[in-house]
Design a protein around this motif. Structure first.
Motif, PDB file in Angstrom:
ATOM      1  N   THR A 136       0.830  -1.201   0.000  1.00 12.49           N
ATOM      2  CA  THR A 136       0.000   0.000   0.000  1.00 12.49           C
ATOM      3  C   THR A 136       0.864   1.251   0.000  1.00 12.49           C
ATOM      4  O   THR A 136       0.539   2.239  -0.667  1.00 12.49           O
ATOM      5  N   VAL A 137       1.962   1.238   0.745  1.00 12.26           N
ATOM      6  CA  VAL A 137       2.895   2.371   0.719  1.00 12.26           C
ATOM      7  C   VAL A 137       3.472   2.559  -0.677  1.00 12.26           C
ATOM      8  O   VAL A 137       3.538   3.678  -1.202  1.00 12.26           O
ATOM      9  N   HIS A 138       3.883   1.451  -1.305  1.00  5.00           N
ATOM     10  CA  HIS A 138       4.502   1.536  -2.630  1.00  5.00           C
ATOM     11  C   HIS A 138       3.489   1.997  -3.681  1.00  5.00           C
ATOM     12  O   HIS A 138       3.823   2.790  -4.570  1.00  5.00           O
ATOM     13  N   MET A 139       2.247   1.505  -3.582  1.00  2.00           N
ATOM     14  CA  MET A 139       1.211   1.971  -4.506  1.00  2.00           C
ATOM     15  C   MET A 139       0.950   3.454  -4.302  1.00  2.00           C
ATOM     16  O   MET A 139       0.776   4.216  -5.268  1.00  2.00           O
ATOM     17  N   GLY A 140       0.924   3.900  -3.049  1.00  6.60           N
ATOM     18  CA  GLY A 140       0.738   5.318  -2.777  1.00  6.60           C
ATOM     19  C   GLY A 140       1.863   6.152  -3.364  1.00  6.60           C
ATOM     20  O   GLY A 140       1.634   7.227  -3.924  1.00  6.60           O
ATOM     21  N   ALA A 141       3.094   5.650  -3.255  1.00  5.76           N
ATOM     22  CA  ALA A 141       4.236   6.371  -3.820  1.00  5.76           C
ATOM     23  C   ALA A 141       4.120   6.500  -5.334  1.00  5.76           C
ATOM     24  O   ALA A 141       4.396   7.566  -5.915  1.00  5.76           O
ATOM     25  N   ALA A 142       3.697   5.426  -6.001  1.00 10.53           N
ATOM     26  CA  ALA A 142       3.523   5.471  -7.463  1.00 10.53           C
ATOM     27  C   ALA A 142       2.444   6.467  -7.848  1.00 10.53           C
ATOM     28  O   ALA A 142       2.582   7.225  -8.827  1.00 10.53           O
ATOM     29  N   THR A 163       6.830  10.280  -1.489  1.00 13.84           N
ATOM     30  CA  THR A 163       7.041   9.928  -0.085  1.00 13.84           C
ATOM     31  C   THR A 163       5.808  10.242   0.754  1.00 13.84           C
ATOM     32  O   THR A 163       5.369   9.427   1.575  1.00 13.84           O
ATOM     33  N   ALA A 164       5.241  11.426   0.545  1.00 15.98           N
ATOM     34  CA  ALA A 164       4.071  11.853   1.325  1.00 15.98           C
ATOM     35  C   ALA A 164       2.873  10.939   1.080  1.00 15.98           C
ATOM     36  O   ALA A 164       2.196  10.504   2.018  1.00 15.98           O
ATOM     37  N   VAL A 165       2.605  10.639  -0.179  1.00 17.46           N
ATOM     38  CA  VAL A 165       1.450   9.797  -0.497  1.00 17.46           C
ATOM     39  C   VAL A 165       1.741   8.340  -0.122  1.00 17.46           C
ATOM     40  O   VAL A 165       0.825   7.577   0.188  1.00 17.46           O
ATOM     41  N   GLY A 166       3.016   7.956  -0.122  1.00 19.25           N
ATOM     42  CA  GLY A 166       3.375   6.641   0.409  1.00 19.25           C
ATOM     43  C   GLY A 166       3.005   6.533   1.875  1.00 19.25           C
ATOM     44  O   GLY A 166       2.479   5.511   2.328  1.00 19.25           O
TER      45      GLY A 166
END
Length: 448
Positions: A136-142, A163-166
């Protein structure tokens, strides 16, 4: 503190840039909120399916135990095939997010999103002892990087927004908006720049708000009111923290040992390695389904006050302590956080049980408080982000009555890990990535 390149901008330009960054973070937060919420929902369905499958295997005559083995092996194999198509999808993704922020790797492309989603559902859903937070962190980063590119923001801002959206992705994974925001600042950026703080706060707020429309607005774990332990028990919690720090060091070393040794099997393809590991986890699933997967159901059972024999607690702890690092070595999409929390609860209950055996006196009332404290302390020892761990646990359990012993135990755990010279797990994983500016997976293989 200003970001590079800001000094040459006029005040109106800086204001316009900040507003655009916050707006972009908010929109990206909406997307990761719904995507992350859907990811969590899929994993919840898979958890229920896995329990049903294990029960069916026990009821069937003959070699019914082969069913969960075949199912877990198939899921891990398919997840590994996804990684073969998109190598960057391997592992947690958090070390890559950190590497991007440090300019050691380029920001992830949006095509990472379906690979991480599908691969995560297949790998974690099949029973591998991995966490939902990494994908979920990695998807947010993308998503954050993609929106930053759409609005043609500078490269420095693209890296900051991914980073923030991650961090917003982590907030969605644990329904912990403050913990997700703090993760970005304490673990990834290790700084509190105002623009990063604002972008992360906006992204986490919109992300969690949207994810709750999918998975509901309740704390992850339902815990009855917990009485704050008497101050006289504080030394015991500190001793527990020191022991937890030593256990966290052992766990980190086991993760790295499995990753390094599995990688050193060059004649076996990555897909075959994942299939074998999946089959082993399937055997554990047949023994007991709660010993596999992210561990939420097991954690809820403990925090809900379910009574388990000490031998059962030991069995779960040993199985998950080994199965987690083994699962991570499969190099399929999945993180480390959620399994750490489950281990922390088991370790807390075991510690109280051992103390009761040595010093009888009806100390069972400490079991749930120690389990909650164990979640934060074990997280702090392994990840070395103590404030993030504490806040995430408080948000996930909606419990503040054990904050004082939690602070003491977590600080003791982190200090013990530091004294043993054990680096944080994500630093060790990031160091295994190439730094020539290429995106890469977490076991050190360059991504295409």
């Amino acid at each position: 503190m200003t970001m590079p390149g800001e000094d040459s901008e006029s005040a109106p330009d800086r204001l316009h840039h900040s507003v655009l960054v916050c707006a972009t973070a908010s929109v990206a937060g909406v997307v990761i909120g719904f995507v992350g919420g859907a990811f969590r929902w899929c994993l919840q369905v898979a958890d229920a399916w896995r329990v049903d499958l294990s029960e069916l295997a026990h009821r069937l005559p003959g070699p019914g135990w082969l069913i969960p083995i075949a199912a877990a092996a198939a899921g891990a194999t398919l997840a590994a095939l996804v990684v073969r198509w998109m190598p960057l999808a391997a592992g947690s993704g958090i070390p890559h997010v950190e590497a991007v922020y440090r300019r050691d790797a380029p920001p992830p492309e949006l095509r990472l999103l379906p690979a991480k989603f599908v691969g995560g559902v297949l790998g974690i859903g099949s029973g591998l002892v991995l966490g939902r937070e990494g994908p979920t962190v990695h998807m947010g980063a993308a998503i954050g990087a993609a929106f930053a590119r759409v609005f043609r923001l500078p490269d420095t801002t693209v890296r900051m927004l991914q980073t923030a959206v991650g961090g917003a992705g982590l907030a969605v994974a644990f329904n912990a908006p403050i913990g997700g925001a703090l993760f970005t600042l304490e673990e990834v950026t290790k700084s509190f720049r105002l623009q990063t703080v604002l972008a992360t706060a906006f992204a986490a707020a919109t992300a969690v708000g949207c994810s709750r429309l999918v998975v509901g607005d309740v704390a992850d774990f339902q815990v009855e009111a917990v009485t704050s332990p008497a101050l006289g028990w504080l030394p015991l919690f500190i001793v527990f923290g020191v022991a937890t720090g030593c256990l966290g060091v052992l766990y980190n070393r086991l993760v790295l040992a499995f990753v390094d040794h599995v990688k050193l099997l060059p004649r076996i393809s990555a897909v075959a390695k994942a299939a074998v590991i999946g089959a082993l986890i399937g055997l554990v699933m047949f023994i007991h389904p709660l010993a596999t997967g992210g561990g939420d159901d097991l954690t809820q059972s403990i925090l809900g006050g379910s009574s388990m024999a000490l031998s059962v607690i030991v069995g779960f702890l040993v199985l998950r302590f080994v199965a987690g690092p083994l699962s991570y070595a499969a190099a399929v999409p999945g993180g480390l956080f959620a399994p750490l929390l489950a281990l922390g609860t088991l370790w807390g209950v075991l510690f109280v049980g051992g103390f009761e055996a040595v010093w009888p006196g009806h100390h069972t009332s400490l079991a749930v408080p120690m389990a909650i404290v164990g979640m934060a302390a074990f997280f702090g020892a392994t990840v070395r982000a103590p404030l993030t761990g504490i806040v995430i646990v408080v948000e996930m359990t909606a419990t503040t009555s054990v904050l004082v012993p939690m602070l003491a135990a977590t600080a003791a755990a982190v200090l013990a890990a530091e004294l043993l010279r054990s680096p944080p797990i994500y630093d060790s994983l990031r160091e295994r990535m190439p730094v020539e500016g290429k995106a890469c997976d977490e076991d050190g293989t360059a991504a295409r």
